[in-house]
Design an enzyme around this catalytic site. Structure first.
Site, PDB file in Angstrom:
ATOM      1  N   PRO A   1       1.355 -65.829 -62.130  1.00 29.55           N
ATOM      2  CA  PRO A   1       2.086 -66.381 -60.979  1.00 29.55           C
ATOM      3  C   PRO A   1       3.196 -65.461 -60.495  1.00 29.55           C
ATOM      4  O   PRO A   1       3.705 -65.627 -59.386  1.00 29.55           O
ATOM      5  CB  PRO A   1       2.642 -67.713 -61.510  1.00 29.55           C
ATOM      6  CG  PRO A   1       2.521 -67.671 -62.986  1.00 29.55           C
ATOM      7  CD  PRO A   1       1.475 -66.670 -63.330  1.00 29.55           C
TER       8      PRO A   1
ATOM      9  N   ARG B   1     -18.151 -59.732 -51.836  1.00 28.13           N
ATOM     10  CA  ARG B   1     -18.689 -59.744 -50.478  1.00 28.13           C
ATOM     11  C   ARG B   1     -18.327 -58.487 -49.681  1.00 28.13           C
ATOM     12  O   ARG B   1     -18.839 -58.279 -48.585  1.00 28.13           O
ATOM     13  CB  ARG B   1     -18.282 -61.019 -49.728  1.00 28.13           C
ATOM     14  CG  ARG B   1     -16.819 -61.183 -49.490  1.00 28.13           C
ATOM     15  CD  ARG B   1     -16.504 -62.553 -48.925  1.00 28.13           C
ATOM     16  NE  ARG B   1     -16.939 -62.735 -47.543  1.00 28.13           N
ATOM     17  CZ  ARG B   1     -16.382 -62.164 -46.484  1.00 28.13           C
ATOM     18  NH1 ARG B   1     -15.353 -61.348 -46.638  1.00 28.13           N
ATOM     19  NH2 ARG B   1     -16.831 -62.398 -45.278  1.00 28.13           N
TER      20      ARG B   1
ATOM     21  N   GLU C   1       1.773 -69.444 -71.584  1.00 30.70           N
ATOM     22  CA  GLU C   1       2.822 -68.903 -70.712  1.00 30.70           C
ATOM     23  C   GLU C   1       2.552 -67.451 -70.320  1.00 30.70           C
ATOM     24  O   GLU C   1       3.413 -66.782 -69.750  1.00 30.70           O
ATOM     25  CB  GLU C   1       4.189 -68.990 -71.400  1.00 30.70           C
ATOM     26  CG  GLU C   1       4.593 -70.397 -71.796  1.00 30.70           C
ATOM     27  CD  GLU C   1       4.821 -71.320 -70.602  1.00 30.70           C
ATOM     28  OE1 GLU C   1       5.607 -70.958 -69.715  1.00 30.70           O
ATOM     29  OE2 GLU C   1       4.199 -72.405 -70.569  1.00 30.70           O
TER      30      GLU C   1
ATOM     31  N   ASP D   1     -14.127 -61.078 -40.031  1.00 31.58           N
ATOM     32  CA  ASP D   1     -13.564 -62.311 -40.572  1.00 31.58           C
ATOM     33  C   ASP D   1     -12.075 -62.457 -40.314  1.00 31.58           C
ATOM     34  O   ASP D   1     -11.375 -61.492 -40.067  1.00 31.58           O
ATOM     35  CB  ASP D   1     -13.727 -62.327 -42.083  1.00 31.58           C
ATOM     36  CG  ASP D   1     -15.091 -62.828 -42.488  1.00 31.58           C
ATOM     37  OD1 ASP D   1     -15.431 -62.628 -43.633  1.00 31.58           O
ATOM     38  OD2 ASP D   1     -15.784 -63.409 -41.647  1.00 31.58           O
TER      39      ASP D   1
HETATM   40  C1  JDK Z   1      -2.418 -66.681 -65.148  1.00 36.03           C
HETATM   41  C2  JDK Z   1      -1.035 -68.774 -67.738  1.00 36.03           C
HETATM   42  C3  JDK Z   1       0.079 -70.621 -66.526  1.00 36.03           C
HETATM   43  C4  JDK Z   1       2.401 -71.480 -66.376  1.00 36.03           C
HETATM   44  C5  JDK Z   1       5.800 -69.799 -66.426  1.00 36.03           C
HETATM   45  C6  JDK Z   1       5.895 -69.806 -64.012  1.00 36.03           C
HETATM   46  C7  JDK Z   1       8.012 -70.339 -62.847  1.00 36.03           C
HETATM   47  C8  JDK Z   1       7.863 -70.219 -65.333  1.00 36.03           C
HETATM   48  C9  JDK Z   1       2.098 -69.127 -66.543  1.00 36.03           C
HETATM   49  N1  JDK Z   1      -1.375 -67.452 -58.372  1.00 36.03           N
HETATM   50  C10 JDK Z   1      -1.308 -67.898 -59.667  1.00 36.03           C
HETATM   51  N2  JDK Z   1      -0.754 -69.038 -59.994  1.00 36.03           N
HETATM   52  N3  JDK Z   1      -0.800 -69.217 -61.294  1.00 36.03           N
HETATM   53  C11 JDK Z   1      -1.420 -68.157 -61.843  1.00 36.03           C
HETATM   54  C12 JDK Z   1      -1.602 -67.991 -63.284  1.00 36.03           C
HETATM   55  C13 JDK Z   1      -1.026 -68.925 -64.160  1.00 36.03           C
HETATM   56  C14 JDK Z   1      -1.157 -68.697 -65.524  1.00 36.03           C
HETATM   57  C15 JDK Z   1      -1.827 -67.592 -66.034  1.00 36.03           C
HETATM   58  C16 JDK Z   1      -2.299 -66.890 -63.777  1.00 36.03           C
HETATM   59  C17 JDK Z   1      -1.749 -67.666 -67.428  1.00 36.03           C
HETATM   60  N4  JDK Z   1      -0.673 -69.410 -66.602  1.00 36.03           N
HETATM   61  C18 JDK Z   1       1.573 -70.399 -66.482  1.00 36.03           C
HETATM   62  C19 JDK Z   1       3.779 -71.298 -66.344  1.00 36.03           C
HETATM   63  C20 JDK Z   1       4.322 -70.029 -66.422  1.00 36.03           C
HETATM   64  N5  JDK Z   1       6.418 -70.397 -65.264  1.00 36.03           N
HETATM   65  C21 JDK Z   1       6.520 -70.452 -62.781  1.00 36.03           C
HETATM   66  C22 JDK Z   1       8.551 -70.897 -64.146  1.00 36.03           C
HETATM   67  C23 JDK Z   1       3.476 -68.956 -66.508  1.00 36.03           C
HETATM   68  C24 JDK Z   1      -1.747 -67.300 -60.824  1.00 36.03           C
END
Ligand code: JDK
Length: 233
Positions: free
Chosen positions: A88, A160, A115, A175
């Site tokens: 994220p 694609r 996490e 697109d």
């Molecule tokens: C890979 C685990 C879940 C949950 C920490 C983050 C602020 C702290 C990771 N675009 C996108 N959205 N989410 C992902 C993604 C989530 C993932 C993983 C990708 C691996 N998680 C997760 C919570 C946190 N938390 C927001 C507070 C980190 C990709």
């Protein structure tokens, strides 16, 4: 193109054998290999996580397990792989990012859970000369439970763009987000001409291609103004 995906939920990636991505694989233009991270765990019960240093909630995936997995997978690649880590807190994945990946013969996507992954993994592979680099990417400003859904999105977007994967080679560049003017694609219609009292705009049935092009330009502009004003010049 070969895409290796590492996950503790390999079944999550099964849809990649369907539809456009499945067809790209059947025709040999793309190979997707899915790996279970737990195969590289050295801990009892195939654990791949541990408590975070410094305290705090949740668990963190450990670097030694990821290191063994990624080293072994890289050895099976014919060219230096690009390491993609969905997170994220990454740079937001978009159409230009997808286009920049299409040249790569090998991409490895590391799907985390909990996490996330010990930060030293990203750091380490960024400095390794047998890898093409590391990109931490987000698919949008929302928090998923893991990287798998993001991997599905990225693989389909890249697939694609591989030459010969789309039936109609003219479909890809026109697109939304690939239009030369950067606007949204306008409204589209098909038969029947009337459906539940709703008519297809008569100009589209007129056969007047200059008028049709003008109508489509106006439709694209109106839709962009309503839904994505940030894309207007
Ligand atoms: C890979 C685990 C879940 C949950 C920490 C983050 C602020 C702290 C990771 N675009 C996108 N959205 N989410 C992902 C993604 C989530 C993932 C993983 C990708 C691996 N998680 C997760 C919570 C946190 N938390 C927001 C507070 C980190 C990709």
């Amino acid at each position: 193109m070969i895409i290796d995906i590492v996950s503790i939920f390999p079944e999550y990636l099964e849809p990649l054998s369907l539809s456009l991505v499945g067809k790209a694989q059947e025709t040999g233009k793309l190979t997707v290999r899915v790996h279970d991270l737990r195969d590289w765990s050295a801990a009892p019960h195939h654990r791949v996580d541990d408590t975070p240093y410094g305290g705090g909630p949740g668990m963190v995936m450990d670097a030694p397990t990821w290191g063994r997995a990624l080293d072994e997978i890289a050895q099976s690649c014919d060219s230096k792989p690009l390491l993609v880590i969905p997170t994220p807190s990454g740079k937001v994945f978009d159409q230009p990012t997808a286009r920049s990946w299409v040249g790569n013969q090998s991409i490895v996507i590391a799907c985390a859970r909990y996490e996330g992954i010990d930060s030293r993994v990203s750091q380490h592979y960024q400095t390794r000369s047998d890898w093409a680099g590391v990109q931490e990417v987000s698919i949008g400003n929302y928090v998923l439970a893991g990287g798998e859904a993001a991997a599905l999105v990225m693989v389909e977007t890249v697939a694609r763009l591989i030459p010969g994967v789309l039936g109609n080679p003219e479909s890809a560049p026109d697109d939304t987000f690939s239009r030369a003017d950067g606007l949204l694609e306008g409204s589209v219609y098909t038969k029947p001409p009337t459906w539940r009292d709703l008519e297809v705009p008569p100009v589209l049935l007129s056969g007047n291609h200059q008028a049709i092009d003008q109508w489509r330009a106006a439709s694209a502009e109106e839709k962009t103004r309503n839904l994505r004003p940030d894309l207007l010049p």
